[in-house]
Design an enzyme around this catalytic site. Structure first.
Site, PDB file in Angstrom:
ATOM      1  N   PRO A 120     -59.759  39.451 -46.075  1.00  0.00           N
ATOM      2  CA  PRO A 120     -58.762  39.293 -45.008  1.00  0.00           C
ATOM      3  C   PRO A 120     -58.014  37.959 -44.911  1.00  0.00           C
ATOM      4  O   PRO A 120     -56.865  37.954 -44.477  1.00  0.00           O
ATOM      5  CB  PRO A 120     -59.584  39.476 -43.720  1.00  0.00           C
ATOM      6  CG  PRO A 120     -60.915  39.968 -44.127  1.00  0.00           C
ATOM      7  CD  PRO A 120     -61.123  39.618 -45.556  1.00  0.00           C
ATOM      8  N   ALA A 134     -57.998  39.512 -37.027  1.00  0.00           N
ATOM      9  CA  ALA A 134     -58.368  40.693 -37.819  1.00  0.00           C
ATOM     10  C   ALA A 134     -58.442  41.956 -36.962  1.00  0.00           C
ATOM     11  O   ALA A 134     -58.431  43.071 -37.499  1.00  0.00           O
ATOM     12  CB  ALA A 134     -59.700  40.451 -38.528  1.00  0.00           C
ATOM     13  N   GLU A 190     -60.729  26.718 -27.776  1.00  0.00           N
ATOM     14  CA  GLU A 190     -61.743  27.108 -28.766  1.00  0.00           C
ATOM     15  C   GLU A 190     -63.139  26.854 -28.207  1.00  0.00           C
ATOM     16  O   GLU A 190     -63.455  25.752 -27.748  1.00  0.00           O
ATOM     17  CB  GLU A 190     -61.528  26.339 -30.077  1.00  0.00           C
ATOM     18  CG  GLU A 190     -62.677  26.406 -31.069  1.00  0.00           C
ATOM     19  CD  GLU A 190     -63.108  27.829 -31.465  1.00  0.00           C
ATOM     20  OE1 GLU A 190     -62.244  28.665 -31.764  1.00  0.00           O
ATOM     21  OE2 GLU A 190     -64.332  28.091 -31.443  1.00  0.00           O
ATOM     22  N   ALA A 191     -63.969  27.880 -28.316  1.00  0.00           N
ATOM     23  CA  ALA A 191     -65.321  27.800 -27.751  1.00  0.00           C
ATOM     24  C   ALA A 191     -66.224  26.814 -28.496  1.00  0.00           C
ATOM     25  O   ALA A 191     -67.182  26.293 -27.934  1.00  0.00           O
ATOM     26  CB  ALA A 191     -65.963  29.187 -27.763  1.00  0.00           C
ATOM     27  N   THR A 212     -56.976  32.748 -37.817  1.00  0.00           N
ATOM     28  CA  THR A 212     -55.603  33.121 -37.475  1.00  0.00           C
ATOM     29  C   THR A 212     -55.051  32.205 -36.387  1.00  0.00           C
ATOM     30  O   THR A 212     -53.886  31.785 -36.446  1.00  0.00           O
ATOM     31  CB  THR A 212     -55.557  34.584 -36.967  1.00  0.00           C
ATOM     32  OG1 THR A 212     -56.470  35.367 -37.730  1.00  0.00           O
ATOM     33  CG2 THR A 212     -54.169  35.145 -37.087  1.00  0.00           C
ATOM     34  N   TRP A 235     -68.588  41.171 -43.956  1.00  0.00           N
ATOM     35  CA  TRP A 235     -68.028  40.400 -42.833  1.00  0.00           C
ATOM     36  C   TRP A 235     -66.502  40.528 -42.725  1.00  0.00           C
ATOM     37  O   TRP A 235     -65.819  39.577 -42.399  1.00  0.00           O
ATOM     38  CB  TRP A 235     -68.419  38.917 -42.931  1.00  0.00           C
ATOM     39  CG  TRP A 235     -69.875  38.658 -42.780  1.00  0.00           C
ATOM     40  CD1 TRP A 235     -70.575  38.546 -41.618  1.00  0.00           C
ATOM     41  CD2 TRP A 235     -70.841  38.437 -43.829  1.00  0.00           C
ATOM     42  NE1 TRP A 235     -71.907  38.284 -41.884  1.00  0.00           N
ATOM     43  CE2 TRP A 235     -72.093  38.212 -43.221  1.00  0.00           C
ATOM     44  CE3 TRP A 235     -70.755  38.418 -45.224  1.00  0.00           C
ATOM     45  CZ2 TRP A 235     -73.252  37.967 -43.956  1.00  0.00           C
ATOM     46  CZ3 TRP A 235     -71.898  38.185 -45.964  1.00  0.00           C
ATOM     47  CH2 TRP A 235     -73.131  37.955 -45.331  1.00  0.00           C
ATOM     48  N   HIS A 236     -65.964  41.717 -43.023  1.00  0.00           N
ATOM     49  CA  HIS A 236     -64.515  41.916 -42.914  1.00  0.00           C
ATOM     50  C   HIS A 236     -64.165  42.785 -41.703  1.00  0.00           C
ATOM     51  O   HIS A 236     -63.150  43.467 -41.713  1.00  0.00           O
ATOM     52  CB  HIS A 236     -63.968  42.587 -44.182  1.00  0.00           C
ATOM     53  CG  HIS A 236     -64.029  41.731 -45.405  1.00  0.00           C
ATOM     54  ND1 HIS A 236     -63.504  42.117 -46.613  1.00  0.00           N
ATOM     55  CD2 HIS A 236     -64.535  40.494 -45.602  1.00  0.00           C
ATOM     56  CE1 HIS A 236     -63.706  41.163 -47.515  1.00  0.00           C
ATOM     57  NE2 HIS A 236     -64.335  40.161 -46.929  1.00  0.00           N
TER      58      HIS A 236
HETATM   59  C1  LIG Z   1     -70.050  35.133 -44.511  1.00  0.00           C
HETATM   60  C2  LIG Z   1     -68.624  35.536 -44.570  1.00  0.00           C
HETATM   61  C3  LIG Z   1     -67.999  35.580 -45.797  1.00  0.00           C
HETATM   62  C4  LIG Z   1     -66.667  35.952 -45.877  1.00  0.00           C
HETATM   63  N1  LIG Z   1     -66.022  35.846 -47.068  1.00  0.00           N
HETATM   64  C5  LIG Z   1     -64.677  35.991 -47.102  1.00  0.00           C
HETATM   65  C6  LIG Z   1     -63.956  35.660 -48.271  1.00  0.00           C
HETATM   66  O1  LIG Z   1     -64.525  35.210 -49.263  1.00  0.00           O
HETATM   67  N2  LIG Z   1     -62.614  35.843 -48.258  1.00  0.00           N
HETATM   68  C7  LIG Z   1     -61.954  36.331 -47.159  1.00  0.00           C
HETATM   69  O2  LIG Z   1     -60.744  36.473 -47.203  1.00  0.00           O
HETATM   70  N3  LIG Z   1     -62.629  36.639 -46.032  1.00  0.00           N
HETATM   71  C8  LIG Z   1     -63.966  36.456 -45.978  1.00  0.00           C
HETATM   72  N4  LIG Z   1     -64.639  36.694 -44.825  1.00  0.00           N
HETATM   73  C9  LIG Z   1     -63.901  37.276 -43.688  1.00  0.00           C
HETATM   74  C10 LIG Z   1     -62.998  36.288 -43.000  1.00  0.00           C
HETATM   75  O3  LIG Z   1     -63.576  35.005 -42.967  1.00  0.00           O
HETATM   76  C11 LIG Z   1     -62.706  36.817 -41.580  1.00  0.00           C
HETATM   77  O4  LIG Z   1     -62.169  38.116 -41.676  1.00  0.00           O
HETATM   78  C12 LIG Z   1     -61.672  35.939 -40.880  1.00  0.00           C
HETATM   79  O5  LIG Z   1     -62.065  34.584 -40.905  1.00  0.00           O
HETATM   80  C13 LIG Z   1     -61.489  36.411 -39.439  1.00  0.00           C
HETATM   81  O6  LIG Z   1     -60.494  35.616 -38.833  1.00  0.00           O
HETATM   82  P1  LIG Z   1     -60.101  35.813 -37.310  1.00  0.00           P
HETATM   83  O7  LIG Z   1     -58.972  34.901 -37.043  1.00  0.00           O
HETATM   84  O8  LIG Z   1     -59.938  37.255 -37.038  1.00  0.00           O
HETATM   85  O9  LIG Z   1     -61.396  35.362 -36.490  1.00  0.00           O
HETATM   86  P2  LIG Z   1     -62.240  34.003 -36.548  1.00  0.00           P
HETATM   87  O10 LIG Z   1     -61.873  33.170 -37.718  1.00  0.00           O
HETATM   88  O11 LIG Z   1     -63.663  34.392 -36.414  1.00  0.00           O
HETATM   89  O12 LIG Z   1     -61.757  33.210 -35.261  1.00  0.00           O
HETATM   90  C14 LIG Z   1     -62.077  33.546 -33.953  1.00  0.00           C
HETATM   91  C15 LIG Z   1     -62.214  32.258 -33.163  1.00  0.00           C
HETATM   92  O13 LIG Z   1     -62.171  32.524 -31.782  1.00  0.00           O
HETATM   93  C16 LIG Z   1     -63.157  31.758 -31.129  1.00  0.00           C
HETATM   94  N5  LIG Z   1     -63.481  32.446 -29.873  1.00  0.00           N
HETATM   95  C17 LIG Z   1     -64.031  33.678 -29.722  1.00  0.00           C
HETATM   96  N6  LIG Z   1     -64.111  33.997 -28.422  1.00  0.00           N
HETATM   97  C18 LIG Z   1     -63.598  32.959 -27.728  1.00  0.00           C
HETATM   98  C19 LIG Z   1     -63.389  32.694 -26.347  1.00  0.00           C
HETATM   99  N7  LIG Z   1     -63.719  33.584 -25.407  1.00  0.00           N
HETATM  100  N8  LIG Z   1     -62.846  31.515 -25.990  1.00  0.00           N
HETATM  101  C20 LIG Z   1     -62.503  30.601 -26.926  1.00  0.00           C
HETATM  102  N9  LIG Z   1     -62.668  30.803 -28.252  1.00  0.00           N
HETATM  103  C21 LIG Z   1     -63.201  31.963 -28.641  1.00  0.00           C
HETATM  104  C22 LIG Z   1     -64.290  31.689 -32.133  1.00  0.00           C
HETATM  105  O14 LIG Z   1     -65.170  30.635 -31.864  1.00  0.00           O
HETATM  106  C23 LIG Z   1     -63.525  31.529 -33.441  1.00  0.00           C
HETATM  107  O15 LIG Z   1     -63.264  30.173 -33.738  1.00  0.00           O
HETATM  108  C24 LIG Z   1     -65.966  36.329 -44.707  1.00  0.00           C
HETATM  109  C25 LIG Z   1     -66.598  36.275 -43.466  1.00  0.00           C
HETATM  110  C26 LIG Z   1     -67.907  35.864 -43.389  1.00  0.00           C
HETATM  111  C27 LIG Z   1     -68.533  35.777 -42.036  1.00  0.00           C
END
Ligand SMILES: Cc1cc2nc3c(=O)[nH]c(=O)nc-3n(C[C@H](O)[C@H](O)[C@H](O)COP(=O)(O)OP(=O)(O)OC[C@H]3O[C@@H](n4cnc5c(N)ncnc54)[C@H](O)[C@@H]3O)c2cc1C
Ligand SMILES: *[C@@H]1O[C@H](CO)[C@@H](O)[C@H](O)[C@H]1NC(C)=O
Ligand SMILES: *[C@@H]1O[C@H](CO)[C@@H](O)[C@H](O)[C@H]1NC(C)=O
Ligand SMILES: *[C@@H]1O[C@H](CO)[C@@H](O)[C@H](O)[C@H]1NC(C)=O
Ligand SMILES: *[C@@H]1O[C@H](CO)[C@@H](O)[C@H](O)[C@H]1NC(C)=O
Ligand SMILES: *[C@@H]1O[C@H](CO)[C@@H](O)[C@H](O)[C@H]1NC(C)=O
Ligand SMILES: *[C@@H]1O[C@H](CO)[C@@H](O)[C@H](O)[C@H]1NC(C)=O
Length: 622
Positions: A596, A585, A70-71, A52, A548-549
């Site tokens: 997601p 998320a 980004e970490a 996101t 992983w959702h």
């Molecule tokens: C194995 C697996 C399979 C999946 N398959 C699917 C699929 O097929 N289709 C689908 O739609 N979804 C799938 N998902 C789910 C989907 O990938 C996640 O729901 C989505 O990527 C989450 O996005 P986000 O932006 O919430 O978090 P993330 O994409 O996890 O981003 C969070 C970011 O913040 C960074 N961060 C965290 N804390 C800090 C900090 N203190 N300082 C700096 N940076 C920080 C992290 O390093 C990371 O880069 C899957 C997930 C996994 C793990």
């Protein structure tokens, strides 16, 4: 400044002589990467360059100055070719769920849950990527949108009609572009399908590439027949037009069938690096959000591998650190349940009891049986094939290595499987919208350890709306310490009743005459001896896994008066402070029935527009 004509002429000539195009660059790509250790100020800070965060930051950077914190680093370097080649996404070693999984310190946060009382006391390693692109860099790449009814519920819960499907669809369209399937490369006449191209932009769309794999695992086409035998129909429009019903060949976030590589959130970043002044602080962890006396978020204390400094925001700070780390950062910054903060001697800035609560995590389990069709892993692992398959991928971007996907299906359980539901379960399920599937079925096949069985076929029901709730909390005021999280699995009897019914249904599917031609031997797992409800449930508790959702730990709501557990409003603004939003998320008001990422990209597009329009800046929006 006047440029001498001869100089211009020389430039033109040098171009035409070398027959290359002269590219005028706004800046060097390397200028986008910040040098750590220096305090600096931007209009917006986005904490977390994940799925996101990258989409949001890149859009904001079209109209304002933006830094991403980004970490992690770059998965293209840190994860070899494992995040690039679609097939590998099924087998990335650090996805292991047991606490002794193969660690990958460059890619994974190494986060493990507390013992789960509903899941046989297991502790679960929950892979989440610490890298630009976040979890979109190692997920299974399924691209599916949520249902019209789920958006209506979202709009009602947050009191904002812009979440109705018709209003939200343009953001889905804006975030991605469709490449039609390459039927020639797919070359599987029994795995054709239709889809709804009108669900995608006809005018280009956004950076995320959506398409279908160039190869289909024969085991999955056979297992899809078992689902059809249960009465699920082949979907004619696919899963991107506001319905999730029946069986479909799911679309992937693939660069294009031509290149058959992963398309992740870094598509947004690459574009922003070329077209905007975006700045990236990589290998840099946010430690704390700082506020002024008026409770406006003004800066973030960060650490680049131990070197600490401060980045400031003229306008707003947006936390996109994912469903486990966003609530942690809020809590260490003084926003969260009062008792939790006081126990850690953190001054309370905004007492929000919902921070870290409402954790919803879908789970799946498997009923497997021996089958005679080949499966993708055995095909790839066969030494007789390996050279030719590698060349097929490298030369033609086709074959098993080009593919991560097969079939999914969705349904509400039919009446015959609801007969034993308790009154409470019936009442709870009746509150879900009519188009909200209760169960998703995943079909896969993997090699067998028994020589007489070529493939273990797996039919895996997924509970799509867990009523069980987990939570995230902190054990210290320091971001260097891991957050503490409980996934809550199967702690609510509604979920165990659903799981039991779905288990029985899938056993009927295994029994169908449609797949009798490929079945061999008795059920592999849990095995024919497991028949009583108690034994089945014990098996499910022992073996279920996450998809992983994980979501909803900083849930969106109308207002605190309306919902004291809400953390952000419908524009993702954190209650009780100003200048701070959370977007990832964690803000889903509830677990959506889809996967997601498609919705996270669209949500980033939507909130980016809102942030810019509320800043008084002009929306440049390309
Ligand atoms: C194995 C697996 C399979 C999946 N398959 C699917 C699929 O097929 N289709 C689908 O739609 N979804 C799938 N998902 C789910 C989907 O990938 C996640 O729901 C989505 O990527 C989450 O996005 P986000 O932006 O919430 O978090 P993330 O994409 O996890 O981003 C969070 C970011 O913040 C960074 N961060 C965290 N804390 C800090 C900090 N203190 N300082 C700096 N940076 C920080 C992290 O390093 C990371 O880069 C899957 C997930 C996994 C793990
Ligand atoms: C950076 O900002 C912090 C907090 O405002 C301050 O303490 C520190 O001295 C600054 N560092 C530099 C090098 O200016
Ligand atoms: C991925 O990298 C490994 C190690 O270098 C190599 O053996 C493998 O062939 C590569 N795969 C592809 C599809 O290029
Ligand atoms: C589909 O076609 C493939 C390749 O020809 C074959 O291996 C597979 O068994 C077929 N599946 C079904 C369900 O017919
Ligand atoms: C309902 O319960 C009965 C009695 O325990 C059992 O025989 C039957 O299989 C159950 N049906 C379903 C659909 O779970
Ligand atoms: C989280 O959930 C567990 C299990 O229900 C519970 O014991 C614990 O107190 C909860 N923690 C918080 C902070 O809510
Ligand atoms: C599977 O089929 C066998 C034989 O027809 C039957 O005895 C058994 O009850 C069936 N099991 C299920 C779960 O449908």
């Amino acid at each position: 400044m006047l440029i001498p004509k001869t100089y211009l002429l020389a430039l033109v000539l040098s171009c035409s002589f070398t027959l290359t195009t002269c590219t005028k660059r706004k800046r060097l790509p390397s200028s986008a990467y910040a040098i750590p250790g220096f305090n600096a100020t931007y209009d917006y800070l986005v904490v977390g360059g994940g799925t996101t965060g990258l989409a949001l930051a890149s859009r904001l950077a079209e109209s304002a100055s933006v830094a991403i914190i980004e970490a992690g680093g770059f998965y293209e370097l840190d994860n070899g070719n494992q995040s690039i080649v679609p097939y590998y996404s099924l087998l990335i070693p650090f996805l292991g769920v047991a606490p002794d999984y193969p660690r990958h310190p460059l890619m994974d946060w190494d986060r493990t849950s507390t013992p789960l009382s509903g899941a046989d006391g297991r502790t679960i390693h929950y892979a989440m990527s610490k890298t630009l692109g976040g979890s979109s860099s190692h997920n299974t790449m399924a691209y599916l949108r949520s249902t019209k009814g789920s958006f209506q519920r979202w709009a009602e819960v947050v009191g904002d009609n812009s979440y109705m499907w018709d209003s939200f669809l343009p953001y889905y369209k804006k975030s991605c572009q469709l490449t039609p399937p390459d039927w020639k490369k797919r070359d599987t006449p029994n795995a054709t399908f239709t889809y709804d191209a009108s669900a995608f932009s006809s005018r280009g769309g956004g950076p995320i590439r959506v398409s279908w794999a160039n190869w289909v695992d024969p085991t999955t086409t056979w297992l899809a027949k078992a689902l059809q035998a249960l009465g699920m129909k082949l979907s004619t429009e696919g899963f991107n037009s506001g319905t999730l019903s029946g069986i479909g060949a799911w679309s992937n976030t693939l660069i294009s069938p031509k290149y058959a590589e992963r398309s992740s959130a870094t598509e947004y970043l690459k574009k922003a690096i070329e077209e905007t002044e975006i700045m990236v602080y990589h290998h840099t962890q946010a430690l704390k959000v700082n506020f002024n006396a008026q409770k406006k978020a003004t800066s973030v204390r960060v650490s680049t591998q131990g070197l600490e400094y401060v980045l400031s925001a003229r306008l707003e700070i947006i936390i996109s650190a994912g469903a486990i780390h966003s609530p942690q950062l809020l809590m260490v910054s003084g926003i969260g349940p009062k008792n939790t903060l006081q126990n850690q001697n953190i001054p309370v800035l905004s007492d929000l009891p919902g921070v870290g609560q409402n954790l919803q995590d879908k789970l799946f389990f498997t009923v497997s049986s021996g089958i005679t069709t080949p499966n993708v892993i055995s095909i790839v692992n066969n030494p007789a094939n390996s050279a030719s398959l590698l060349h097929q991928y490298l030369d033609d971007q086709s074959g098993p290595l080009s593919s991560a996907g097969g079939y999914l299906s969705f349904e509400k359980l039919p009446a015959a499987f609801r007969t034993n539901f308790s009154a409470r379960t019936r009442a709870a399920l009746a509150t879900l919208p009519a188009d909200w599937p209760e169960i998703e079925y995943i079909v896969t096949g993997f090699p067998s350890s028994q020589s007489r069985i070529p493939t273990v076929g797996a039919l895996s029901p997924t509970i799509l709306f867990p009523f069980s709730r987990g939570n995230v909390t902190i054990s210290s005021p320091n971001m260097a310490d891991p957050p503490v999280f409980n996934l809550g699995w199967l702690t609510d009897p509604i979920d165990t009743e659903l799981a039991l019914a779905a288990f029985k249904r899938i056993r009927v599917g295994w029994n169908s005459s449609a797949i009798a031609p490929i079945k061999t031997g008795p059920e592999v797992s849990p095995g024919p001896g497991v028949t009583s409800d108690a034994d089945i449930l014990a098996y499910i508790r022992k073996t279920c896994n996450q998809v992983w959702h994980v979501s909803s730990t900083c849930a969106m709501g109308k207002s605190l008066a309306n919902n004291p557990m809400a953390v952000v409003d419908s524009k993702a603004r954190v209650f009780g402070v100003t200048g701070l939003r959370v977007l990832d998320a964690s803000v889903f008001p509830f677990a959506l029935p889809s996967h997601p990422t498609a919705t996270l990209y669209a949500l980033a597009e939507k909130i980016a527009e809102d942030i810019i329009s509320s800043s008084g800046k002009t929306w440049v929006g390309r």
